[in-house]
Design an enzyme around this catalytic site. Structure first.
Site, PDB file in Angstrom:
ATOM      1  N   TYR A  76       1.109   0.258  13.833  1.00 24.92           N
ATOM      2  CA  TYR A  76       2.298   0.639  13.890  1.00 24.92           C
ATOM      3  C   TYR A  76       3.180   1.137  12.585  1.00 24.92           C
ATOM      4  CZ  TYR A  76       1.874  -1.395  18.450  1.00 24.92           C
ATOM      5  OH  TYR A  76       1.880  -2.095  19.641  1.00 24.92           O
ATOM      6  N   PRO A  85       6.577   3.985  23.732  1.00 18.74           N
ATOM      7  CA  PRO A  85       6.901   4.292  24.786  1.00 18.74           C
ATOM      8  C   PRO A  85       8.097   4.396  25.565  1.00 18.74           C
ATOM      9  CG  PRO A  85       5.570   1.935  24.248  1.00 18.74           C
ATOM     10  CD  PRO A  85       6.451   2.861  23.549  1.00 18.74           C
ATOM     11  N   HIS A 121       7.920   1.033  18.705  1.00 13.59           N
ATOM     12  CA  HIS A 121       7.049   0.050  19.978  1.00 13.59           C
ATOM     13  C   HIS A 121       6.944  -0.917  18.561  1.00 13.59           C
ATOM     14  CE1 HIS A 121       3.576  -1.296  22.199  1.00 13.59           C
ATOM     15  NE2 HIS A 121       3.744  -0.572  22.563  1.00 13.59           N
ATOM     16  N   SER A 168      -2.180   0.676  30.279  1.00 17.71           N
ATOM     17  CA  SER A 168      -1.827  -0.395  30.654  1.00 17.71           C
ATOM     18  C   SER A 168      -0.725  -1.211  31.850  1.00 17.71           C
ATOM     19  CB  SER A 168      -0.380  -0.818  29.369  1.00 17.71           C
ATOM     20  OG  SER A 168       0.051  -1.748  29.236  1.00 17.71           O
TER      21      SER A 168
HETATM   22  N1  COA Z   1      -6.417 -12.877  45.380  1.00 10.88           N
HETATM   23  C1  COA Z   1      -5.320 -13.425  45.588  1.00 10.88           C
HETATM   24  N2  COA Z   1      -3.986 -12.517  44.917  1.00 10.88           N
HETATM   25  C2  COA Z   1      -4.706 -12.523  43.279  1.00 10.88           C
HETATM   26  C3  COA Z   1      -6.223 -12.546  43.543  1.00 10.88           C
HETATM   27  C4  COA Z   1      -6.790 -13.123  44.483  1.00 10.88           C
HETATM   28  N3  COA Z   1      -8.566 -12.683  43.842  1.00 10.88           N
HETATM   29  N4  COA Z   1      -6.011 -11.868  41.713  1.00 10.88           N
HETATM   30  C5  COA Z   1      -5.120 -11.904  41.205  1.00 10.88           C
HETATM   31  N5  COA Z   1      -3.533 -12.073  42.328  1.00 10.88           N
HETATM   32  C6  COA Z   1      -2.483 -11.679  42.411  1.00 10.88           C
HETATM   33  C7  COA Z   1      -1.912 -13.207  41.279  1.00 10.88           C
HETATM   34  O1  COA Z   1      -1.507 -14.347  41.475  1.00 10.88           O
HETATM   35  C8  COA Z   1      -0.431 -12.629  40.948  1.00 10.88           C
HETATM   36  O2  COA Z   1      -0.070 -12.904  42.725  1.00 10.88           O
HETATM   37  P1  COA Z   1       2.519 -12.691  41.939  1.00 10.88           P
HETATM   38  O3  COA Z   1       2.295 -11.288  41.677  1.00 10.88           O
HETATM   39  O4  COA Z   1       2.724 -13.401  42.866  1.00 10.88           O
HETATM   40  O5  COA Z   1       2.054 -13.796  40.817  1.00 10.88           O
HETATM   41  C9  COA Z   1      -0.681 -11.338  41.359  1.00 10.88           C
HETATM   42  O6  COA Z   1      -1.358 -11.810  42.304  1.00 10.88           O
HETATM   43  C10 COA Z   1      -1.500  -9.852  40.415  1.00 10.88           C
HETATM   44  O7  COA Z   1      -1.575 -10.547  39.645  1.00 10.88           O
HETATM   45  P2  COA Z   1      -3.081  -9.623  38.767  1.00 10.88           P
HETATM   46  O8  COA Z   1      -2.907  -8.370  39.504  1.00 10.88           O
HETATM   47  O9  COA Z   1      -4.762 -10.570  38.978  1.00 10.88           O
HETATM   48  O10 COA Z   1      -2.654  -9.596  37.247  1.00 10.88           O
HETATM   49  P3  COA Z   1      -1.964  -9.964  36.736  1.00 10.88           P
HETATM   50  O11 COA Z   1      -0.659 -10.323  37.031  1.00 10.88           O
HETATM   51  O12 COA Z   1      -2.376 -11.617  36.180  1.00 10.88           O
HETATM   52  O13 COA Z   1      -1.650  -9.621  34.908  1.00 10.88           O
HETATM   53  C11 COA Z   1      -2.397  -8.599  33.233  1.00 10.88           C
HETATM   54  C12 COA Z   1      -2.484  -9.008  34.505  1.00 10.88           C
HETATM   55  C13 COA Z   1      -4.241  -7.940  31.747  1.00 10.88           C
HETATM   56  C14 COA Z   1      -1.306  -7.167  32.964  1.00 10.88           C
HETATM   57  C15 COA Z   1      -1.525  -9.272  32.338  1.00 10.88           C
HETATM   58  O14 COA Z   1      -2.287 -10.469  31.833  1.00 10.88           O
HETATM   59  C16 COA Z   1      -0.711  -8.961  30.787  1.00 10.88           C
HETATM   60  O15 COA Z   1      -1.289  -9.325  29.786  1.00 10.88           O
HETATM   61  N6  COA Z   1      -0.028  -8.154  30.600  1.00 10.88           N
HETATM   62  C17 COA Z   1       0.862  -8.082  29.496  1.00 10.88           C
HETATM   63  C18 COA Z   1       0.309  -6.783  29.605  1.00 10.88           C
HETATM   64  C19 COA Z   1       1.198  -5.660  27.822  1.00 10.88           C
HETATM   65  O16 COA Z   1       1.301  -7.006  27.560  1.00 10.88           O
HETATM   66  N7  COA Z   1       1.199  -4.892  28.051  1.00 10.88           N
HETATM   67  C20 COA Z   1       1.598  -4.084  26.597  1.00 10.88           C
HETATM   68  C21 COA Z   1       2.443  -2.492  27.173  1.00 10.88           C
HETATM   69  S1  COA Z   1       3.358  -2.275  25.662  1.00 10.88           S
END
Ligand code: COA
Length: 650
Positions: free
Chosen positions: A109, A122, A366, A578
Site C-alpha cells: 500500500y 475497493p 485499503h 476476492s
Molecule cells: N459441503 C457443504 N458445505 C460446505 C462445504 C462442503 N463440502 N464446504 C464449505 N461449505 C460451507 C461452509 O461450511 C460454509 O458454511 P456457512 O455459510 O454455514 O458458514 C459455507 O459453505 C462457505 O464456505 P466456503 O464457500 O468454503 O468459503 P468460506 O466462507 O470458508 O470462505 C475464503 C473462503 C477464502 C473466502 C475465506 O476463508 C476468507 O479468507 N475470507 C476473507 C477474504 C478476504 O479477506 N478478502 C479481502 C478482501 S479486501
C-alpha cells in the site's frame, strides 16, 4: 485484499530495516486480552513453500520454464541462500508480533505510487435506495451517520463481538484502524494517520456536497450524540450552504498518482512553489499569508474526521440492467470531473456515498484494513437503518451551523486541480465495470452437492477465463490471515493442475459428464485444501515476499528464483479475485491488478451471487461484460453438470 505488491515492489524502492509503520491506536482492555491470546503468524517450512510454488507454476508456465525454475529452486534450497534467508525470517518472527504486517503495509500500500482511486481502493455497491430527491437523500444519510456512530460506540466501549473463521477467533485490530483515520501522501512513501488517541475524543465527521467540505459535529454540548433528526437538520444546512456549483473540486487532487499528489499536497498546505514556471509561483506575501494555514486546517479537519459522507449529485440515468455497474463506477471514481469525482477525499479511510438519485455505496482506502471488517460495519449499519425506519421525532435544540472548510486556491493549486481533472477523466474512460446479479442460484446449490461455494465460484472463474482465452492464467484469491495477531491476507492460487484438467475436460467433446464431475470435485477439493493452507499461514506468496524483503534488507543480491520468467508470470495476476461475503445484498468491487487482467469480487448469497468484474478499456483483450457473461455461463454449465450426474442432498 489487494496484492498491489506486484505493482509496488516493481516500482518502489527499498523498505528501511526496522521501520515502524504501525500507528498507535487505542485498543481497549478486553480486546487487548483477546489480541494477546492470538497466535503469531508462522514462517512456513522453506521446502514446503518451494514445492507448492513449483506445483502452482505447472498450469501457467511452459515445461521448459518450469524445468529451469526447478533448477533455480534446487540451488536456492541447497546453495545456502534460502536457508540463510529462512533463518533470518524465523529470527524476525521471534522478535516481532507479526513478521509480515509492516512489510505488507509498506509494499502493498504505502509504497505503491499508483492512484488510490481505481487502482487500490475497493468500493462497495449497496442496493438502490428508494429515494429520488434531496429530502430522501438527507434522511437516509442522517440514519447512515447515526448507524456508523452506533458502530463506533461498540468500538469505543469495547463491545464489538469477536469474529470467527473455521471456529477460530480472529484478530480484531483492523476495526480500530478504520475510523478517524486517513492516508497522507509522501514524496516517496505515504503514511496512514489514525486519530483515535486524541484528547478530547474527536466528535466530527466531514460531509462533502457540490465539492464543498463541511465539519459536522456529531455530538451535543453534553456529549450525547445527535439524533437522526438533528443530523438531518444539519445536513439540510450543509446542503443549503453549498448550492453553488462553480467551486474548485480540491478533493480531486487526492485521486492523482501518489508522487504528483505528494507534491500538490505540499503546495496546498504549505503554499509551496510546486513546479510551475516562475511567473506562476506565489509571491512571498502569498507564501506567508494565512492561505496555507487555512488550507492546512481544512485538510487536517478532513483527515481527523471520524469518516466522510459524500452527498453526490444525481448521475445520468441508465437502464436497470446497467444500474449497478454504473453505481460501481461512481463508487470507485465518482464518474469524472464533471460529475462526482471532486466530491471525494480519496485518502480518507471511509467514505460513504449517498446520491440524490438513490445511489448508495462506500469507498475505502485499503491500507488500514481488508474488506470483511468493512462489510461487517455495513451489515450493522444497514440493520440499524432498517430498525430506525419509524423513529419518533426528538425535540429540536438549535445547533450551530456546520463549518464550511475553506480552501485558498492559488494559481498553482488551480493548475494541479486541472491536471487532476484530466487524469481522472482518463481513468474514468479506462475503467470497464460490470456488476452481475447471478440470480439462478446461490451458495445453497454447491452446499447441497457437498461442495464449497467459494471453490465452486473460483472454478467457474477458471472455466470462464479458459473459454475466453483458451489458456489459464495466474489467479489470486484473497485469504484471511486474521487467525494470527495483526494478520492481513495471503493468496490462494486458484489455478491448479486440477482446475486446468477440469476446464479442458469441459471443453473436450469426447469427455463424458461423470468424468467431468470427478474433475470438478477434485478441483474444488484441491481449492479447499489450498484455502486451509492459506488461512493457516502456509501459503506461498507472503513467505516469498518475506524472503525477498530480507534479501533486500541484507543488501545481498536477489536470489535468482525471484528474478526468472516463471516468477514474473506467477506474479502477473490476470485474475485478481476476492470473496467478501455479507448479510447485506451488496458487492465489493476493485480494479484489476494488471493492465491486461480482471478484478473480480463476489458475494455468494443463499439464492444468488453478486459479482463485480472490472477491466481496463485500454486493453483490447479484456472486456468486463463479456467476462461476466462467461462466468454466468460457466456457473450454469457447472450446475447442469451436477444435476445431470448426481442428485442434490436436500
Ligand atoms: N459441503 C457443504 N458445505 C460446505 C462445504 C462442503 N463440502 N464446504 C464449505 N461449505 C460451507 C461452509 O461450511 C460454509 O458454511 P456457512 O455459510 O454455514 O458458514 C459455507 O459453505 C462457505 O464456505 P466456503 O464457500 O468454503 O468459503 P468460506 O466462507 O470458508 O470462505 C475464503 C473462503 C477464502 C473466502 C475465506 O476463508 C476468507 O479468507 N475470507 C476473507 C477474504 C478476504 O479477506 N478478502 C479481502 C478482501 S479486501
Amino acid at each position: 485484499m489487494l496484492g498491489v505488491f506486484v505493482r509496488s515492489t516493481l516500482r518502489s524502492g527499498l523498505v528501511k530495516p526496522g521501520l515502524r509503520v504501525r500507528p498507535v491506536t487505542r485498543i481497549p482492555q478486553r480486546s487487548l486480552v483477546h489480541q494477546e491470546g492470538l497466535p503469531q503468524l508462522p514462517v512456513p517450512p522453506l521446502k514446503q513453500t518451494c514445492e507448492r510454488y513449483l506445483a502452482a507454476l505447472e498450469p501457467i508456465v511452459s515445461k521448459e520454464e518450469l524445468e529451469h525454475t526447478r533448477e533455480l529452486v534446487e540451488d536456492f534450497l541447497k546453495g545456502g541462500v534460502g536457508e540463510r534467508l529462512q533463518s533470518g525470517l524465523e529470527r524476525r518472527a521471534r522478535k516481532t508480533d507479526n513478521w509480515l504486517s509492516e512489510w505488507w503495509m509498506q509494499t502493498a500500500y504505502l509504497d505503491c505510487r499508483m492512484p488510490v482511486a481505481v487502482y487500490t481502493s475497493p468500493g462497495v455497491v449497496l442496493p438502490r435506495m428508494h429515494f429520488q430527491d434531496r429530502q430522501g437523500q438527507m434522511r437516509f444519510a442522517a440514519k447512515l451517520i447515526a448507524g456508523v456512530l452506533d458502530f463506533k460506540r461498540m468500538i469505543d466501549t469495547d463491545s464489538l463481538p469477536v469474529e470467527y473463521l473455521s471456529g477460530k477467533p480472529l484478530c480484531m485490530d483492523q476495526y480500530y484502524r478504520i475510523l478517524s483515520s486517513c492516508r497522507v501522501p509522501g514524496p516517496k512513501r505515504d503514511t496512514v494517520v489514525n486519530h483515535t488517541v486524541g484528547k478530547p475524543p474527536l466528535t466530527h465527521i466531514t460531509v462533502v456536497h457540490n465539492f464543498q467540505f463541511f465539519v459536522l459535529d456529531v455530538s451535543n454540548s453534553d456529549g450525547t450524540l445527535l439524533t437522526v433528526d438533528q443530523l438531518y437538520m444539519q445536513l439540510e444546512k450543509i446542503w443549503n450552504s453549498s448550492l453553488q456549483t462553480n467551486k474548485e473540486p480540491v478533493g480531486i487532487l487526492t485521486s492523482q498518482h501518489r508522487n504528483t499528489w505528494g507534491k500538490a499536497y505540499n503546495t496546498l498546505i504549505k503554499g509551496g512553489r510546486g513546479c510551475g514556471p516562475p511567473s506562476h509561483r506565489p509571491s512571498l506575501t502569498q507564501l506567508y499569508s494565512s492561505s496555507d494555514k487555512t488550507n492546512k486546517e481544512s485538510v487536517r479537519s478532513i483527515q481527523k474526521s471520524i469518516f466522510t459522507v459524500c452527498l453526490d449529485a444525481p448521475m445520468p440515468r441508465v437502464s436497470n440492467e446497467l444500474y449497478l455497474s454504473r453505481v460501481a463506477a461512481q463508487v470507485l471514481h465518482g464518474g469524472g470531473a464533471r460529475w462526482n469525482s471532486g466530491n471525494r477525499w480519496f485518502d480518507k479511510t471511509l467514505q460513504f456515498i449517498v446520491g440524490e438519485d438513490g445511489t448508495c455505496g462506500l469507498l475505502y482506502e485499503h491500507a488500514p484494513a481488508e474488506g470483511p471488517p468493512i462489510v461487517f460495519l455495513i451489515d450493522y449499519v444497514v440493520k440499524f437503518i432498517r430498525q430506525r425506519a419509524e423513529e419518533v421525532r426528538s425535540p429540536m435544540v438549535p445547533l450551530a451551523a456546520p463549518q464550511k472548510l475553506r480552501f485558498n486556491v492559488t494559481p498553482q493549486v488551480k493548475r494541479d486541480i486541472e491536471k487532476a481533472k484530466q487524469n481522472m477523466n482518463i481513468m474514468v474512460h479506462d475503467l470497464d465495470v460490470k456488476v452481475l446479479t447471478f440470480s439462478h442460484f446461490g451458495r445453497e446449490v454447491p452446499k447441497q452437492h457437498k461442495m464449497s461455494p467459494d471453490g465452486f465460484v473460483q472454478t467457474a472463474l477458471q472455466l470462464a477465463y479458459f473459454r475466453m482465452y483458451r489458456s489459464c492464467c495466474s489467479t489470486y484469491e484473497s485469504a484471511s490471515l486474521r487467525m494470527f495477531k495483526y494478520g492481513r491476507t495471503d493468496a490462494i492460487r486458484s489455478t491448479t493442475v486440477d482446475s486446468l484438467n477440469f476446464v479442458q475436460g469441459m471443453e473436450d467433446p469426447s469427455k463424458q459428464n461423470p468424468e467431468r464431475l470427478a474433475l470438478l470435485q477434485r478441483t474444488i477439493q484441491t481449492h479447499k485444501e489450498m484455502t486451509y493452507n492459506a488461512i493457516h499461514g502456509q501459503a506461498i506468496d507472503r513467505h516469498f515476499l518475506g524472503l525477498k524483503m530480507l534479501s533486500i534488507e541484507d543488501l545481498t543480491s536477489m536470489p535468482e528464483v525471484f528474478m526468472d520468467t516463471s516468477f514474473a508470470v506467477a506474479q502477473h495476476y490476470n485474475l485478481f479475485t476476492s470473496q467478501v461475503g455479507s448479510r447485506t445484498d451488496c458487492v465489493m468491487c476493485v480494479g484489476p491488478m494488471v493492465p491486461d487482467g480482471y478484478g473480480v469480487c463476489y458475494n455468494p448469497m443463499d439464492e444468488h451471487v453478486n459479482i463485480a468484474v472490472t477491466a481496463f478499456n485500454s486493453c483490447e483483450d479484456t472486456n468486463a461484460a463479456k467476462f461476466a457473461q462467461a462466468v454466468e455461463d460457466a456457473l450454469l454449465d457447472m450446475r447442469a453438470l451436477l444435476e445431470d450426474t448426481i442428485p442434490a442432498e436436500q
